[in-house]
Design an enzyme around this catalytic site. Structure first.
Site, mmCIF file in Angstrom:
data_model
loop_
_atom_site.group_PDB
_atom_site.id
_atom_site.type_symbol
_atom_site.label_atom_id
_atom_site.label_comp_id
_atom_site.label_asym_id
_atom_site.label_seq_id
_atom_site.Cartn_x
_atom_site.Cartn_y
_atom_site.Cartn_z
ATOM 1 N N ASN A 37 15.503 -22.075 -20.694
ATOM 2 C CA ASN A 37 14.403 -21.287 -21.237
ATOM 3 C C ASN A 37 13.717 -22.134 -22.308
ATOM 4 O O ASN A 37 14.262 -22.318 -23.392
ATOM 5 C CB ASN A 37 14.976 -19.984 -21.830
ATOM 6 C CG ASN A 37 13.924 -19.151 -22.535
ATOM 7 O OD1 ASN A 37 12.729 -19.439 -22.462
ATOM 8 N ND2 ASN A 37 14.371 -18.109 -23.227
ATOM 9 N N HIS A 92 14.694 -10.510 -22.859
ATOM 10 C CA HIS A 92 15.178 -11.466 -23.866
ATOM 11 C C HIS A 92 15.092 -10.821 -25.247
ATOM 12 O O HIS A 92 14.130 -10.103 -25.551
ATOM 13 C CB HIS A 92 14.359 -12.757 -23.819
ATOM 14 C CG HIS A 92 15.024 -13.866 -24.570
ATOM 15 N ND1 HIS A 92 15.003 -13.941 -25.944
ATOM 16 C CD2 HIS A 92 15.765 -14.917 -24.142
ATOM 17 C CE1 HIS A 92 15.702 -15.004 -26.325
ATOM 18 N NE2 HIS A 92 16.181 -15.604 -25.260
ATOM 19 N N LYS A 123 11.139 -21.514 -23.999
ATOM 20 C CA LYS A 123 10.487 -20.717 -25.060
ATOM 21 C C LYS A 123 9.085 -21.282 -25.331
ATOM 22 O O LYS A 123 8.452 -21.803 -24.422
ATOM 23 C CB LYS A 123 11.375 -20.649 -26.309
ATOM 24 C CG LYS A 123 12.791 -20.171 -25.954
ATOM 25 C CD LYS A 123 13.647 -19.803 -27.134
ATOM 26 C CE LYS A 123 15.014 -19.348 -26.630
ATOM 27 N NZ LYS A 123 15.886 -18.891 -27.706
ATOM 28 N N GLU A 152 14.286 -11.948 -28.024
ATOM 29 C CA GLU A 152 13.082 -12.287 -28.791
ATOM 30 C C GLU A 152 11.916 -11.393 -28.387
ATOM 31 O O GLU A 152 11.095 -11.007 -29.215
ATOM 32 C CB GLU A 152 12.757 -13.784 -28.602
ATOM 33 C CG GLU A 152 13.762 -14.653 -29.350
ATOM 34 C CD GLU A 152 13.966 -16.047 -28.791
ATOM 35 O OE1 GLU A 152 13.127 -16.523 -27.998
ATOM 36 O OE2 GLU A 152 14.992 -16.672 -29.145
ATOM 37 N N SER A 208 23.204 -21.077 -28.234
ATOM 38 C CA SER A 208 23.708 -22.368 -28.728
ATOM 39 C C SER A 208 24.663 -23.059 -27.756
ATOM 40 O O SER A 208 25.613 -23.723 -28.165
ATOM 41 C CB SER A 208 24.365 -22.200 -30.107
ATOM 42 O OG SER A 208 23.422 -21.701 -31.037
ATOM 43 N N GLY A 235 19.986 -19.925 -31.145
ATOM 44 C CA GLY A 235 19.277 -20.837 -32.035
ATOM 45 C C GLY A 235 19.956 -21.040 -33.379
ATOM 46 O O GLY A 235 19.376 -21.605 -34.296
ATOM 47 N N GLU A 277 23.530 -12.771 -24.016
ATOM 48 C CA GLU A 277 23.063 -13.618 -25.115
ATOM 49 C C GLU A 277 23.285 -12.911 -26.450
ATOM 50 O O GLU A 277 22.422 -12.130 -26.889
ATOM 51 C CB GLU A 277 21.572 -13.924 -24.942
ATOM 52 C CG GLU A 277 21.242 -14.714 -23.691
ATOM 53 C CD GLU A 277 20.001 -15.583 -23.881
ATOM 54 O OE1 GLU A 277 20.036 -16.731 -23.443
ATOM 55 O OE2 GLU A 277 19.014 -15.121 -24.483
HETATM 56 P P1 13P Z 1 19.584 -21.503 -27.771
HETATM 57 O O1 13P Z 1 20.304 -22.213 -26.652
HETATM 58 O O2 13P Z 1 18.511 -22.322 -28.397
HETATM 59 O O3 13P Z 1 20.525 -20.872 -28.734
HETATM 60 O O4 13P Z 1 18.781 -20.272 -27.059
HETATM 61 C C1 13P Z 1 19.436 -19.435 -26.185
HETATM 62 C C2 13P Z 1 18.437 -18.543 -25.549
HETATM 63 O O5 13P Z 1 17.873 -17.681 -26.185
HETATM 64 C C3 13P Z 1 18.131 -18.767 -24.132
HETATM 65 O O6 13P Z 1 17.342 -17.743 -23.621
#
Ligand code: 13P
Length: 253
Positions: free
Chosen positions: A9, A97, A11, A99, A215, A175, A169
């Site tokens: 992803n 997601h 982002k 976010e 992560s 992150g 997740e």
């Molecule tokens: P990170 O791997 O940057 O922690 O992000 C995970 C994520 O949100 C994948 O959708």
């Protein structure tokens, strides 16, 4: 046997040219040295999808969007419909997601509309769930995840659930550099599989791919993927470097 999958992803990262270059590099490594037993998916920003689609070999790399609109078509300025994604050659869409839930107020009603439109337009879905730190510390993570799934993908019929990949997740791990321990990931993945089994039966539960996200990187992917109910990863930061991403793909062996 259920599919092993590693999905990246991206982002809101990479200019168009950087995105094309990254996709070319990932595709090259996928063809040359990636474990053929693992399906690779990349999810660039909307505006990159068509160009990225031209430089990847779909035998090796599939294409996902990070979102889709909750309406079919019409006066929804700035939105991108599931049908448009399908017409652009997109295979998957990420829905739910954290976010999107947190920053764009996407509640279960919106997510359910997106799920329906994605399925109506032949897109497969990577559906995300996961608790925040407060919920984990209050020992509410099982309850939170059950509710997230019960009110969304578990309202589907069995036949449609075939098109669903789940991604666990934990928000506190996204992150942050703080990964769930392999034990924590396995515990939740096993729990999610038991919920699928209760709802749709053991056959479907055994067939459903459940990814871990938060992560995940080359240094910890192996310990996570060795667990029986962890079928791969949904990768953020480490998906932005082709070598790291393919190292994660190759972490099953
Ligand atoms: P990170 O791997 O940057 O922690 O992000 C995970 C994520 O949100 C994948 O959708």
């Amino acid at each position: 046997m259920r599919k092993k999958i590693v999905a990246g992803n991206w982002k809101m990262n990479k200019t168009l040219q950087e995105g094309i270059d990254l996709a070319i590099e990932i595709n090259k490594l996928a063809v040359e040295k990636a474990d053929n037993d693992v399906d690779i998916i990349i999810a660039p920003p909307f505006i990159h999808l068509t160009e990225v689609g031209k430089v990847i070999d779909r035998e090796h790399v599939s294409l996902s969007s990070q979102n889709c609109a909750s309406e079919q078509q019409g006066a929804f300025t700035g939105e991108v419909s599931a049908e448009m994604l399908w017409s652009a050659g997109v295979d998957y869409v990420i829905i739910g997601h954290s976010e999107r839930r947190a920053y764009y107020q996407e509640d279960n009603d919106i997510l359910n509309k997106k799920i329906k439109l994605a399925l109506d337009n032949n897109l497969k879905i990577i559906f995300c769930c996961g608790e925040n730190l407060e919920q984990r510390e209050a020992n509410k993570h099982f309850e939170v995840i059950k509710k997230q799934l019960t009110e969304t993908v578990f309202t589907l019929i069995k036949e449609d659930f075939d098109s669903i990949i789940l991604a666990y997740e934990p928000i506190w791990a996204i992150g942050t550099g703080k990964t769930a321990t392999p034990e924590q990931a396995q515990e939740i993945h096993k729990f999610i599989r038991s919920l699928i089994s209760e709802k749709f039966g053991n056959d479907i539960a055994q067939e459903t791919t459940i990814l871990y996200g938060g992560s995940c990187k080359p240094a910890n992917a192996k310990q996570l993927f060795v667990n029986p109910d962890v079928d791969g990863g949904l990768i953020g930061g480490a998906a932005l470097k082709a070598e790291d991403f393919i190292d994660i793909v190759n972490s099953f062996k």
